[in-house]
Motif scaffolding. Structure first.
Motif, PDB file in Angstrom:
ATOM      1  N   ALA A   1       0.854  -1.197   0.000  1.00  0.00           N
ATOM      2  CA  ALA A   1       0.000   0.000   0.000  1.00  0.00           C
ATOM      3  C   ALA A   1       0.886   1.242   0.000  1.00  0.00           C
ATOM      4  CB  ALA A   1      -0.928  -0.009   1.218  1.00  0.00           C
TER       5      ALA A   1
ATOM      6  N   LYS B   1       0.389   4.305   0.069  1.00  0.00           N
ATOM      7  CA  LYS B   1       0.102   5.469   0.914  1.00  0.00           C
ATOM      8  C   LYS B   1       0.980   5.471   2.166  1.00  0.00           C
ATOM      9  CE  LYS B   1      -3.451   3.105   0.778  1.00  0.00           C
ATOM     10  NZ  LYS B   1      -4.819   2.789   0.422  1.00  0.00           N
TER      11      LYS B   1
ATOM     12  N   ASP C   1      -0.434  -0.906  -4.540  1.00  0.00           N
ATOM     13  CA  ASP C   1      -1.743  -0.255  -4.428  1.00  0.00           C
ATOM     14  C   ASP C   1      -1.513   1.247  -4.357  1.00  0.00           C
ATOM     15  OD1 ASP C   1      -3.382   1.249  -2.603  1.00  0.00           O
ATOM     16  OD2 ASP C   1      -3.600  -0.402  -1.213  1.00  0.00           O
TER      17      ASP C   1
ATOM     18  N   HIS D   1      -7.055   2.682  -6.076  1.00  0.00           N
ATOM     19  CA  HIS D   1      -8.060   2.834  -5.026  1.00  0.00           C
ATOM     20  C   HIS D   1      -8.523   4.267  -4.890  1.00  0.00           C
ATOM     21  CE1 HIS D   1      -7.984  -0.913  -2.693  1.00  0.00           C
ATOM     22  NE2 HIS D   1      -6.757  -1.044  -3.113  1.00  0.00           N
TER      23      HIS D   1
ATOM     24  N   ARG E   1     -15.409  -2.553  -3.748  1.00  0.00           N
ATOM     25  CA  ARG E   1     -15.047  -2.503  -2.330  1.00  0.00           C
ATOM     26  C   ARG E   1     -16.308  -2.538  -1.490  1.00  0.00           C
ATOM     27  NH1 ARG E   1     -10.880   1.416   0.940  1.00  0.00           N
ATOM     28  NH2 ARG E   1     -11.643   0.927   3.038  1.00  0.00           N
TER      29      ARG E   1
ATOM     30  N   HIS F   1     -11.399  -3.820   3.146  1.00  0.00           N
ATOM     31  CA  HIS F   1     -10.274  -3.365   3.989  1.00  0.00           C
ATOM     32  C   HIS F   1     -10.899  -2.895   5.290  1.00  0.00           C
ATOM     33  CE1 HIS F   1      -6.656  -1.237   5.276  1.00  0.00           C
ATOM     34  NE2 HIS F   1      -7.411  -0.184   5.485  1.00  0.00           N
TER      35      HIS F   1
ATOM     36  N   GLN G   1      -3.578  -0.881  11.640  1.00  0.00           N
ATOM     37  CA  GLN G   1      -2.949  -1.113  12.961  1.00  0.00           C
ATOM     38  C   GLN G   1      -3.842  -2.017  13.816  1.00  0.00           C
ATOM     39  OE1 GLN G   1      -0.061  -0.931  13.771  1.00  0.00           O
ATOM     40  NE2 GLN G   1       0.152  -0.785  15.952  1.00  0.00           N
TER      41      GLN G   1
ATOM     42  N   GLY H   1      -7.458  -6.551   1.705  1.00  0.00           N
ATOM     43  CA  GLY H   1      -6.947  -5.276   2.189  1.00  0.00           C
ATOM     44  C   GLY H   1      -5.684  -5.405   3.016  1.00  0.00           C
ATOM     45  N   GLY H   2      -5.386  -4.303   3.695  1.00  0.00           N
ATOM     46  CA  GLY H   2      -4.199  -4.285   4.554  1.00  0.00           C
ATOM     47  C   GLY H   2      -4.637  -4.163   5.997  1.00  0.00           C
ATOM     48  N   GLY H   3      -3.786  -3.555   6.803  1.00  0.00           N
ATOM     49  CA  GLY H   3      -4.234  -3.250   8.162  1.00  0.00           C
ATOM     50  C   GLY H   3      -3.517  -3.951   9.296  1.00  0.00           C
TER      51      GLY H   3
ATOM     52  N   PRO I   1      -0.688  -5.002   2.470  1.00  0.00           N
ATOM     53  CA  PRO I   1      -0.005  -4.446   3.647  1.00  0.00           C
ATOM     54  C   PRO I   1       0.807  -3.211   3.277  1.00  0.00           C
ATOM     55  CG  PRO I   1       1.205  -6.320   2.787  1.00  0.00           C
ATOM     56  CD  PRO I   1      -0.044  -6.218   1.958  1.00  0.00           C
ATOM     57  N   GLY I   2       0.684  -2.171   4.073  1.00  0.00           N
ATOM     58  CA  GLY I   2       1.524  -0.984   3.887  1.00  0.00           C
ATOM     59  C   GLY I   2       2.428  -0.855   5.101  1.00  0.00           C
TER      60      GLY I   2
ATOM     61  N   ARG J   1       1.204  11.396  13.719  1.00  0.00           N
ATOM     62  CA  ARG J   1       0.411  10.254  14.194  1.00  0.00           C
ATOM     63  C   ARG J   1       0.079  10.337  15.685  1.00  0.00           C
ATOM     64  NH1 ARG J   1       1.411   5.657  14.276  1.00  0.00           N
ATOM     65  NH2 ARG J   1      -0.598   4.883  13.608  1.00  0.00           N
TER      66      ARG J   1
ATOM     67  N   TYR K   1       3.428   6.180   7.191  1.00  0.00           N
ATOM     68  CA  TYR K   1       2.526   7.286   7.503  1.00  0.00           C
ATOM     69  C   TYR K   1       3.198   8.408   8.293  1.00  0.00           C
ATOM     70  CZ  TYR K   1      -0.751   3.696   6.024  1.00  0.00           C
ATOM     71  OH  TYR K   1      -1.385   2.725   5.313  1.00  0.00           O
TER      72      TYR K   1
ATOM     73  N   MET L   1       2.667  11.592   5.537  1.00  0.00           N
ATOM     74  CA  MET L   1       1.698  12.539   6.092  1.00  0.00           C
ATOM     75  C   MET L   1       2.394  13.794   6.630  1.00  0.00           C
ATOM     76  SD  MET L   1      -0.784   9.847   8.060  1.00  0.00           S
ATOM     77  CE  MET L   1      -2.145  10.945   8.420  1.00  0.00           C
TER      78      MET L   1
HETATM   79  N1  LLP Z   1      -5.610  -1.035   1.518  1.00  0.00           N
HETATM   80  C1  LLP Z   1      -6.472  -0.016   1.630  1.00  0.00           C
HETATM   81  C2  LLP Z   1      -7.654   0.025   0.788  1.00  0.00           C
HETATM   82  C3  LLP Z   1      -6.243   0.993   2.562  1.00  0.00           C
HETATM   83  O1  LLP Z   1      -7.100   1.996   2.687  1.00  0.00           O
HETATM   84  C4  LLP Z   1      -5.091   0.946   3.378  1.00  0.00           C
HETATM   85  C5  LLP Z   1      -4.804   1.981   4.359  1.00  0.00           C
HETATM   86  C6  LLP Z   1      -4.202  -0.128   3.210  1.00  0.00           C
HETATM   87  C7  LLP Z   1      -4.501  -1.111   2.277  1.00  0.00           C
HETATM   88  C8  LLP Z   1      -2.931  -0.261   3.992  1.00  0.00           C
HETATM   89  O2  LLP Z   1      -3.162  -0.371   5.354  1.00  0.00           O
HETATM   90  P1  LLP Z   1      -1.935  -0.723   6.332  1.00  0.00           P
HETATM   91  O3  LLP Z   1      -1.502  -2.143   6.025  1.00  0.00           O
HETATM   92  O4  LLP Z   1      -0.860   0.246   6.073  1.00  0.00           O
HETATM   93  O5  LLP Z   1      -2.503  -0.583   7.693  1.00  0.00           O
HETATM   94  N2  LLP Z   1      -2.654   7.197   8.376  1.00  0.00           N
HETATM   95  C9  LLP Z   1      -3.066   6.104   9.236  1.00  0.00           C
HETATM   96  C10 LLP Z   1      -3.333   4.861   8.450  1.00  0.00           C
HETATM   97  C11 LLP Z   1      -4.353   5.070   7.356  1.00  0.00           C
HETATM   98  C12 LLP Z   1      -4.545   3.835   6.550  1.00  0.00           C
HETATM   99  C13 LLP Z   1      -5.320   4.127   5.324  1.00  0.00           C
HETATM  100  N3  LLP Z   1      -5.541   2.997   4.492  1.00  0.00           N
HETATM  101  C14 LLP Z   1      -1.980   5.868  10.287  1.00  0.00           C
HETATM  102  O6  LLP Z   1      -0.995   6.580  10.298  1.00  0.00           O
HETATM  103  O7  LLP Z   1      -2.148   5.000  11.144  1.00  0.00           O
END
Ligand code: LLP
Length: 463
Positions: free
Chosen positions: A94, A96, A115, A138, A185, A237, A241, A276-278, A321-322, A360, A421, A425
Motif C-alpha cells: 500500500a 500510501k 496499491d 483505489h 469494495r 479493507h 494497525q 486489504g491491509g491493516g 499491507p503498507g 500520528r 505514515y 503525512m
Molecule cells: N488497503 C487499503 C484500501 C487501505 O485503505 C489501506 C490503508 C491499506 C490497504 C494499507 O493499510 P496498512 O496495512 O498500512 O494498515 N494514516 C493512518 C493509516 C491510514 C490507513 C489508510 N488505508 C496511520 O498513520 O495509522
C-alpha cells in the motif's frame, strides 16, 4: 544532572495519568528488535548503527530530523509477505504508507504489486517502472482525470467505491475502447479494534458499499451489466494497525458469502478477493504483531473453509499491507534541543522536528518509543515527553517514555518504527521543511527523497 533535578522512575510514573509505562525499562540502552529494523545495533562505542553506519555520521552528512530507511529490512519484509502468501495469492504494497521511486523499484525487484490511491501515486509508480498491470487503483473519490489516466495506463484493477463510480469507470473505459478489470469494495460491518479514524469496515463511514441491505449485491448486479467493466473480485479493507485476526476472519467470511450469492444469482464465480491491509506493527515493546506467515495461514484457511462450505472454488487472494512492510524499516533521527524539567510531572524534551514529520501521535494518540542513540548512558531513567518545535501544545512525538537523566542538548535521539505514515503525512506547518528519507544498506547511505529547501517552499509562493 542530579537525580533531584530530574526526579525519575517510579515517582514520575505515579503521576502519569494517561501513560502506558508503569515503570522504566530495565536497560535504557538496549534496543528492542521488535521496534527496530533488523540491521540496527549499537557499536562498541555505544552508538546506534544502521546498515553498518553510525548515527552521528549520518546526522553530520544528512542533517536532522531525517528518516533512515533500512533497505535490507524493507526487502526482507517484502519477501516474507510474498513467500507467506505464495504463488496463489498477490501481495500489493500500500503505497500510501510511504512511496518513492526507489521504493517502487525495490517492490518491482522483489516481485510485489502496488496499491495506489491518487493520480500522483499512480504517476510515481509508473515513472519508476512498475508495470501497470501490477497496480491496483483505489480511492473513494477518484476524479475523472484520475480514472482516465489509470484506464489508459492499463492498471491491473480499479477498486470501485460507489455506485456512481461503477458507471463512471465503465463509461471511461468504453470511451477508450477498453474493458477495465475491477473489484467492488464492500464494507463488511466489522468494528475493527483500532483508532476510530483508521477503522474502515463499520457502516457509518465514507468507504465502500455496504453488504448490509443488499447494497453490495446490487453493485455487483450493476457492474456485471456494464460492457466497459470486467468484474473480477470483491475487496474489503477493515482498518489499520489491527492485531486481532478475528476482524479479518469475519471479513473474509462475509466476502466469500457474497461470492456465493453472486454465483447463485448470476451463475458466475468472481475469481478473486482482496482482503486489504491493516496488520499492526510494534511501536513499543508492548505490541505483539503477527508474522506474515501466520496471517497468510489464517486467511487462506478461513477462505478455503468457507468456500468448501459454499461449494465455491477457492478464489485468488490479494492482501495490501503498507505499514507492516515499511513501518518497522525506518526510524526518525532528531537532535535534542531544549530540555525542560517540570517538577513532579515530567521532563519535556524538545527536538528539531515534531508534528510536521510525525502527525500520528497528535492525530491518533499513537504510541512510540524513543532511545538515546548517539551514546549509551548509565544515568537514572527520567520520564520524558518528546515534543516538537511547532506552535501547539499537542505537538507531541512520544507521549511518555524514559530517557537517561543526563540527556543534554545536542544528543541524538531516535524514534523507531516511523517508516509508515510519517513522511507520507508530513506537512509544512510553521513552514517546516519536510525531512529527507535516506536509504541505508551495507555500509552506504543515499538520499531517496531529499530534504525540502527554503527555495522549494518559496517557489510555491507566487503572490
Ligand atoms: N488497503 C487499503 C484500501 C487501505 O485503505 C489501506 C490503508 C491499506 C490497504 C494499507 O493499510 P496498512 O496495512 O498500512 O494498515 N494514516 C493512518 C493509516 C491510514 C490507513 C489508510 N488505508 C496511520 O498513520 O495509522
Amino acid at each position: 544532572m542530579s537525580r533531584s533535578a530530574h526526579p525519575a522512575g517510579p515517582r514520575h510514573a505515579d503521576v502519569l495519568t494517561e501513560g502506558h509505562y508503569s515503570a522504566p525499562p530495565a536497560d535504557l540502552n538496549s534496543l528492542d528488535p521488535k521496534v527496530w529494523s533488523s540491521t540496527v545495533t549499537r557499536d562498541k562505542g555505544g552508538e546506534l548503527t544502521v546498515g553498518g553506519l553510525e548515527v552521528s555520521r549520518l546526522a553530520e552528512e544528512f542533517g536532522t530530523p531525517a528518516y533512515f530507511l533500512d533497505e535490507a529490512d524493507f526487502r526482507s519484509r517484502c519477501r516474507a509477505w510474498a513467500d507467506a502468501f505464495g504463488r496463489d495469492a498477490d501481495v500489493f504494497y500500500a503505497g500510501k504508507a510511504f512511496l518513492s521511486r526507489a521504493v517502487v523499484r525495490w517492490l518491482h525487484e522483489e516481485r510485489l504489486n502496488l496499491d495506489v490511491c491518487s493520480g500522483t501515486e499512480l504517476a510515481t509508480a509508473l515513472d519508476a517502472g512498475m508495470p501497470a498491470e501490477r497496480i491496483a487503483f483505489h480511492g473513494n473519490n477518484k476524479s475523472e482525470a484520475e480514472i482516465r489516466r489509470a484506464v489508459e495506463a492499463g492498471v491491473g484493477r480499479i477498486v470501485l467505491d460507489s455506485f456512481q463510480e461503477i458507471v463512471r469507470v465503465a463509461h471511461i473505459a468504453q470511451e477508450l475502447g477498453k474493458v477495465q478489470k475491477a473489484f467492488i469494495r464492500v464494507t463488511v460491518g466489522v468494528e475493527a479494534h483500532t483508532h476510530e479514524f483508521i477503522a474502515t469496515a463499520h457502516e457509518d463511514q465514507k468507504f465502500g458499499i455496504a453488504l448490509a441491505g443488499g447494497q453490495a449485491a446490487e453493485a455487483v448486479r450493476r457492474a456485471l451489466k456494464l460492457d466497459g467493466l470486467e468484474l473480477t473480485g470483491i475487496h474489503s479493507h477493515i482498518g489499520s494497525q489491527i492485531f486481532d485476526m478475528a476482524g479479518f476472519e469475519v471479513s473474509a467470511r462475509r466476502v466469500v458469502q457474497l461470492l456465493a450469492e453472486v454465483r447463485d444469482e448470476h451463475g458466475v464465480q468472481l475469481p478473486e478477493i482482496d482482503l486489504g491491509g491493516g496488520l499492526g506493527i510494534a511501536y513499543t515493546s508492548e505490541d505483539d504483531p503477527r508474522e506474515p506467515h501466520e496471517i497468510a495461514k489464517a486467511l487462506t484457511e478461513i477462505v478455503a473453509r468457507e468456500c468448501d462450505a459454499a461449494g465455491l472454488r477457492a478464489p485468488r487472494i490479494s492482501v495490501e499491507p503498507g505499514r507492516a512492510i515499511v513501518g518497522p524499516t525506518a526510524f526518525t533521527l532528531y537532535e535534542v534541543g531544549t530540555i525542560k524539567p517540570l517538577e513532579g510531572l515530567r521532563t519535556y524534551v524538545s527536538v528539531d522536528g515534531g508534528m510536521s514529520d510525525n502527525i500520528r501521535t497528535a492525530l491518533y494518540d499513537a504510541e512510540y518509543s524513543v532511545s538515546l542513540v548517539s551514546r549509551t548512558s548509565d544515568a537514572e531513567p527520567m520520564l520524558v515527553r518528546v515534543v516538537g518545535k511547532h506552535c501547539e501544545s499537542g505537538d507531541i512525538v512520544v507521549r511518555d517514555a524514559f530517557l537517561p537523566a543526563d540527556l543534554a542538548p545536542g544528543d541524538l535521539i531516535a524514534v523507531p518504527a516511523t517508516g509508515a505514515y510519517c513522511r507520507s503525512m508530513a506537512s509544512n506547518y510553521n513552514h517546516a521543511l519536510r525531512p529527507p528519507v535516506v536509504a541505508v544498506r551495507d555500509g552506504s547511505a543515499r538520499v531517496i527523497v531529499r530534504r525540502e529547501t527554503e527555495e522549494d517552499l518559496l517557489r510555491l509562493d507566487v503572490g
